[in-house]
Scaffold this active site. Structure first.
Site, PDB file in Angstrom:
ATOM      1  CD  GLU A  85      -2.453   5.414  -6.301  1.00  0.00           C
ATOM      2  OE1 GLU A  85      -3.244   6.325  -5.724  1.00  0.00           O
ATOM      3  OE2 GLU A  85      -2.746   4.164  -5.877  1.00  0.00           O
ATOM      4  CE1 TYR A 122      -3.884  -2.085   0.259  1.00  0.00           C
ATOM      5  CE2 TYR A 122      -4.408   0.119   0.191  1.00  0.00           C
ATOM      6  CZ  TYR A 122      -5.024  -1.296  -0.205  1.00  0.00           C
ATOM      7  OH  TYR A 122      -6.311  -1.702  -0.298  1.00  0.00           O
TER       8      TYR A 122
END
EC number: 4.2.1.134
Length: 362
Positions: free
Chosen positions: A293, A286
């Site tokens: 991102e 994560y």
């Protein structure tokens, strides 16, 4: 000689509506258990720490309780359940602040207040779902349909993300770093399909088909689709960048463990290795996915500034040009806030599954 009256070991835990007492006495028959003037009275002949004797104790509760205790005898102990008059969390069990020496927390049943609230909400949701199912039709039929629907959804998503993951892995071993730069053109269609289909998860949570909270599903859906459709999908300059590979790879690596776990859960199967992976691989993946991102957003800012795409000018009299890059900078902050929310949610899930024993609580 008359047996000596002794005090047994008593362990307690609570929920918002109930108190649980576990009396460590074995071979008990016909105990005298009652509540008068908010005081629990217990007396019984049994085998405890001091052998066969008469054991007795009294507890004055912190707040009002209903005067009908329910108890159950087992070979090794006496389990007593007391209903609170008002559903609320107590800071301690007894009116006296100092804990009696014979009383201790029951760590096998102990929950802190936040966990107890989650358990209470889960039970309430389960009750409402049961009422809803009973009002709509045969529970067995509807449950089977729901399980079949969820199984197929998770199977399709697992196959889709597995195809992406395997394809990227094979291409990397064959082409090396060259595979980074055409990831989008090779895999975007399948990623579009999987990410659009993932909206079903949020809908399932919102209408009660699954017990997952809506907010984490919404955050992940909006975040990923923003990166996929806006940052990559609308800007050809971003589609040839290596960061696309790392974003797609981190997304698919997480999902190839998550979806088969849910698939097996639909048919009441628990594969321990897969369960551990589902509750563990997100810990490194994560943050890495979030970092990838963030890099893609940072790399897109000069591109959006140069092209002016999605920028606009405020109407007269302001006539101020608002660049889309301003919103991207805000999004970077929201990105890491969303990571914190999802990380906290997943950590709580993992703690409930593989939780350590809670610290001793008075």
């Amino acid at each position: 000689m008359e047996n000596q009256v002794l005090t047994p070991h008593v362990y307690w835990a609570q929920r918002h509506r109930e108190l649980y007492l576990r009396v460590e006495l074995s071979d008990v028959q016909n105990p005298a258990i009652s509540i008068t003037e908010n005081v629990l009275h217990f007396k019984a002949q049994g085998h405890g720490a001091k052998g066969d004797n008469v054991y007795e104790f009294h507890l004055e509760f912190l707040d009002l309780v209903k005067p009908e205790p329910v108890y159950k005898l087992t070979q090794r102990q006496v389990n007593i359940t007391v209903q609170k008059k008002v559903s609320q969390w107590w800071e301690r069990l007894t009116k006296q602040e100092k804990r009696p020496l014979f009383l201790a927390p029951d760590f096998d049943r102990w929950l802190d207040e936040s966990d107890a609230e989650m358990e209470l909400r889960a039970k309430e949701e389960e009750r409402l779902n049961k009422l809803r199912i009973e009002s709509q039709g045969s529970p067995e039929t509807l449950t089977s349909l729901k399980k079949g629907y969820l199984f197929m959804y998770n199977l399709v998503q697992f196959l889709g993300f597995s195809w992406i993951f395997v394809n990227m892995t094979v291409r990397f071993f064959i082409l090396g770093k060259e595979s980074f730069y055409d990831t989008f053109h090779t895999l975007a269609d399948m990623m579009y399909f999987c990410q659009m289909l993932s909206a079903v998860e949020m809908i399932n949570a919102a209408i009660g088909v699954t017990k997952s909270p809506v907010m984490p599903s919404l955050i992940q859906l909006c975040g990923r689709n923003f990166i996929l459709f806006i940052i990559f999908g609308t800007m050809e300059e971003m589609q040839n960048k290596a960061v696309v590979f790392f974003v797609f790879y981190s997304w698919s690596a997480i999902e190839i463990f998550r979806y088969p776990f849910y698939m097996l859960s639909c048919i009441d199967m628990d594969w321990k290795v897969l369960t551990w992976l589902r509750y563990t691989v997100w810990i490194p993946l994560y943050p890495l996915g979030c970092l990838a991102e963030a890099v893609s957003v940072i790399q897109s800012i000069p591109v959006f500034n140069e092209t002016g795409r999605f920028s606009f000018t405020l109407p007269y009299p302001l006539k101020i040009k608002v660049r889309f890059s301003f919103f991207l900078q805000i999004y970077l902050i929201l990105l890491f806030l969303g990571l914190y929310i999802n990380f906290r949610h997943l950590y709580k899930q993992r703690r409930r599954r593989y939780g350590q024993k809670k610290k001793k609580v008075h």
